[in-house]
Design a protein around this motif. Structure first.
Motif, PDB file in Angstrom:
ATOM      1  N   LEU A 122       0.776   2.098   1.753  1.00  6.81           N
ATOM      2  CA  LEU A 122       1.769   2.759   2.597  1.00  6.81           C
ATOM      3  C   LEU A 122       2.910   3.305   1.751  1.00  6.81           C
ATOM      4  O   LEU A 122       3.382   4.430   1.964  1.00  6.81           O
ATOM      5  CB  LEU A 122       2.299   1.773   3.647  1.00  6.81           C
ATOM      6  CG  LEU A 122       3.220   2.350   4.732  1.00  6.81           C
ATOM      7  CD1 LEU A 122       2.479   3.383   5.570  1.00  6.81           C
ATOM      8  CD2 LEU A 122       3.755   1.225   5.617  1.00  6.81           C
ATOM      9  N   ALA A 123       3.328   2.535   0.754  1.00  7.62           N
ATOM     10  CA  ALA A 123       4.394   2.985  -0.138  1.00  7.62           C
ATOM     11  C   ALA A 123       3.959   4.207  -0.939  1.00  7.62           C
ATOM     12  O   ALA A 123       4.742   5.139  -1.150  1.00  7.62           O
ATOM     13  CB  ALA A 123       4.804   1.851  -1.074  1.00  7.62           C
ATOM     14  N   CYS A 167      10.803  10.969   5.232  1.00 14.09           N
ATOM     15  CA  CYS A 167      10.301   9.886   4.381  1.00 14.09           C
ATOM     16  C   CYS A 167      11.024   9.789   3.042  1.00 14.09           C
ATOM     17  O   CYS A 167      10.732   8.893   2.254  1.00 14.09           O
ATOM     18  CB  CYS A 167       8.803  10.083   4.144  1.00 14.09           C
ATOM     19  SG  CYS A 167       7.814   9.786   5.610  1.00 14.09           S
ATOM     20  N   ARG A 194       1.748   6.448   0.013  1.00 12.90           N
ATOM     21  CA  ARG A 194       1.652   7.601   0.919  1.00 12.90           C
ATOM     22  C   ARG A 194       3.029   8.161   1.238  1.00 12.90           C
ATOM     23  O   ARG A 194       3.182   9.368   1.440  1.00 12.90           O
ATOM     24  CB  ARG A 194       0.918   7.217   2.200  1.00 12.90           C
ATOM     25  CG  ARG A 194      -0.555   6.889   1.978  1.00 12.90           C
ATOM     26  CD  ARG A 194      -1.350   6.948   3.266  1.00 12.90           C
ATOM     27  NE  ARG A 194      -0.899   5.990   4.255  1.00 12.90           N
ATOM     28  CZ  ARG A 194      -1.336   4.746   4.345  1.00 12.90           C
ATOM     29  NH1 ARG A 194      -2.225   4.292   3.473  1.00 12.90           N
ATOM     30  NH2 ARG A 194      -0.894   3.932   5.289  1.00 12.90           N
ATOM     31  N   ARG A 195       4.017   7.302   1.276  1.00 10.64           N
ATOM     32  CA  ARG A 195       5.377   7.767   1.541  1.00 10.64           C
ATOM     33  C   ARG A 195       5.880   8.678   0.415  1.00 10.64           C
ATOM     34  O   ARG A 195       6.690   9.569   0.652  1.00 10.64           O
ATOM     35  CB  ARG A 195       6.314   6.564   1.701  1.00 10.64           C
ATOM     36  CG  ARG A 195       7.770   6.954   1.897  1.00 10.64           C
ATOM     37  CD  ARG A 195       8.668   5.742   2.046  1.00 10.64           C
ATOM     38  NE  ARG A 195      10.069   6.112   2.002  1.00 10.64           N
ATOM     39  CZ  ARG A 195      11.086   5.266   2.131  1.00 10.64           C
ATOM     40  NH1 ARG A 195      10.839   3.976   2.317  1.00 10.64           N
ATOM     41  NH2 ARG A 195      12.331   5.707   2.068  1.00 10.64           N
ATOM     42  N   SER A 253       7.627   8.663  11.592  1.00 11.02           N
ATOM     43  CA  SER A 253       7.678   8.470  10.135  1.00 11.02           C
ATOM     44  C   SER A 253       8.698   7.406   9.758  1.00 11.02           C
ATOM     45  O   SER A 253       8.456   6.567   8.889  1.00 11.02           O
ATOM     46  CB  SER A 253       8.025   9.792   9.441  1.00 11.02           C
ATOM     47  OG  SER A 253       6.996  10.734   9.632  1.00 11.02           O
ATOM     48  N   SER A 255      10.693  11.471   0.457  1.00  8.59           N
ATOM     49  CA  SER A 255       9.848  11.756  -0.695  1.00  8.59           C
ATOM     50  C   SER A 255      10.461  12.879  -1.512  1.00  8.59           C
ATOM     51  O   SER A 255      11.106  13.777  -0.977  1.00  8.59           O
ATOM     52  CB  SER A 255       8.448  12.174  -0.220  1.00  8.59           C
ATOM     53  OG  SER A 255       7.698  12.711  -1.284  1.00  8.59           O
ATOM     54  N   GLN A 261       4.542  13.883   0.608  1.00  9.58           N
ATOM     55  CA  GLN A 261       4.517  14.346   1.991  1.00  9.58           C
ATOM     56  C   GLN A 261       3.908  15.746   2.093  1.00  9.58           C
ATOM     57  O   GLN A 261       3.861  16.493   1.111  1.00  9.58           O
ATOM     58  CB  GLN A 261       5.923  14.342   2.578  1.00  9.58           C
ATOM     59  CG  GLN A 261       6.486  12.948   2.782  1.00  9.58           C
ATOM     60  CD  GLN A 261       5.669  12.125   3.763  1.00  9.58           C
ATOM     61  OE1 GLN A 261       5.460  12.529   4.899  1.00  9.58           O
ATOM     62  NE2 GLN A 261       5.211  10.955   3.326  1.00  9.58           N
ATOM     63  N   ILE A 295      12.353   3.069   7.578  1.00 10.15           N
ATOM     64  CA  ILE A 295      13.483   3.754   6.959  1.00 10.15           C
ATOM     65  C   ILE A 295      14.711   3.639   7.858  1.00 10.15           C
ATOM     66  O   ILE A 295      14.704   4.086   9.002  1.00 10.15           O
ATOM     67  CB  ILE A 295      13.150   5.236   6.705  1.00 10.15           C
ATOM     68  CG1 ILE A 295      11.950   5.343   5.751  1.00 10.15           C
ATOM     69  CG2 ILE A 295      14.355   5.981   6.133  1.00 10.15           C
ATOM     70  CD1 ILE A 295      11.402   6.742   5.608  1.00 10.15           C
ATOM     71  N   HIS A 326       7.505   3.683   8.076  1.00 12.87           N
ATOM     72  CA  HIS A 326       7.949   3.333   6.728  1.00 12.87           C
ATOM     73  C   HIS A 326       9.205   2.471   6.713  1.00 12.87           C
ATOM     74  O   HIS A 326       9.710   2.131   5.635  1.00 12.87           O
ATOM     75  CB  HIS A 326       8.182   4.610   5.923  1.00 12.87           C
ATOM     76  CG  HIS A 326       6.924   5.396   5.676  1.00 12.87           C
ATOM     77  ND1 HIS A 326       5.958   4.997   4.784  1.00 12.87           N
ATOM     78  CD2 HIS A 326       6.466   6.552   6.238  1.00 12.87           C
ATOM     79  CE1 HIS A 326       4.963   5.875   4.780  1.00 12.87           C
ATOM     80  NE2 HIS A 326       5.250   6.818   5.648  1.00 12.87           N
TER      81      HIS A 326
END
Length: 268
Positions: free
Chosen positions: A79-80, A162, A82-83, A109, A164, A86, A115, A113
């Motif tokens: 998951l980290a 996210c 993929r974050r 999102s 990113s 984007q 956030i 994650h």
């Protein structure tokens, strides 16, 4: 010295088509500096989208490695992981769930994650919408109530949610009219400068490339045929395939018009 944000090392990917194995991407190596926009161009079937999906982790490479900030990304992305990368897709209508409001799509999102605090996420959604040029109250609207350009701004806001630093843009303006396209490109340039974003920009439209990219990588049948600074690619392309792409694209500068004339005459 600018650091390398994304690096591909001899990346290859094949797919089974019936009894055959078809090589979609073959031995691609490229480095993308932090804050840079690298455009990847080529005709349909050149491997652009496959390469984008490899960077995103949708596909795992058959060979080679993909590195982010010097660390190799695993075949199975956490998951980290993929974050960290984007995507902004081609068609914002199909990329947004019609059953969710704009705010709900962006909030997903944030929730996935973790956030920010849950209590602050509504205000964060409003801030993200304003950052892409939309009123905060658009959070309550459905995607169907928005124009194509507005939906693409929402898709960009969702990618920004996210936090990113690497964004893959897969033909992000191809479904928009010329005026809206120019506004979205300006927004993307402004966001890159403000946030220090790194872009991998997938497109077949060389007219778009001129306006956004620092460098251009040209793909043909899954292989890299040329890479260089955008100005050099458009004024002094080295490969015949690149020259053919430029000859078929709209021209706005006199030096490019001169090049097209030479190409049509079989010179250069």
């Amino acid at each position: 010295m600018t650091s390398i944000h994304l690096a591909l090392r001899s990346v290859s990917k094949s797919f089974r088509v019936g009894a055959r194995s078809v090589r979609a991407v073959e031995g691609i190596s490229v480095e993308v500096a932090e804050g840079e926009c690298l455009a990847i161009v080529g005709e349909s079937g050149s491997g652009k989208s496959t390469l984008a999906n490899l960077v995103l982790g949708v596909y795992a490479p058959d060979a080679g490695s993909i590195m982010l900030d010097g660390a190799t990304l695993p075949a199975r992305r956490s998951l980290a992981n993929r974050r960290m990368v984007q995507l902004v897709q081609q068609n914002p209508l199909s990329s947004l769930n019609p059953k969710r409001t704009v705010g709900a799509s962006i909030r997903l999102s944030l929730d996935v994650h973790g956030i920010g605090k849950p209590s602050s996420r509504a205000s964060r959604i409003g801030w993200l919408l304003e950052e892409v040029g939309l009123p905060a109250e658009f959070a309550e609207r459905s995607p169907a109530a928005l124009s194509g350009g507005q939906r693409q701004r929402v898709a960009i806001a969702r990618a920004l949610a996210c936090e990113s630093r690497l964004v893959v843009l897969d033909e992000p303006t191809s479904s928009l009219d010329v005026i809206v396209q120019a506004r979205i490109l300006r927004l993307l340039k402004d966001l890159r400068a403000a946030r220090g974003l790194t872009y991998v920009f997938i497109t077949h439209d060389l007219a778009v490339v001129r306006n956004v990219a620092d460098r251009v990588m040209v793909l043909k049948e899954g292989a890299r045929v040329e890479i260089g600074e955008t100005a050099r690619i458009f004024t002094c392309p080295e490969h015949a395939y690149t020259r053919g792409l430029i000859a078929a694209s709209p021209v706005i500068a006199q030096e490019e018009q001169d090049l097209r004339d030479r190409l049509r005459q079989g010179i250069g």
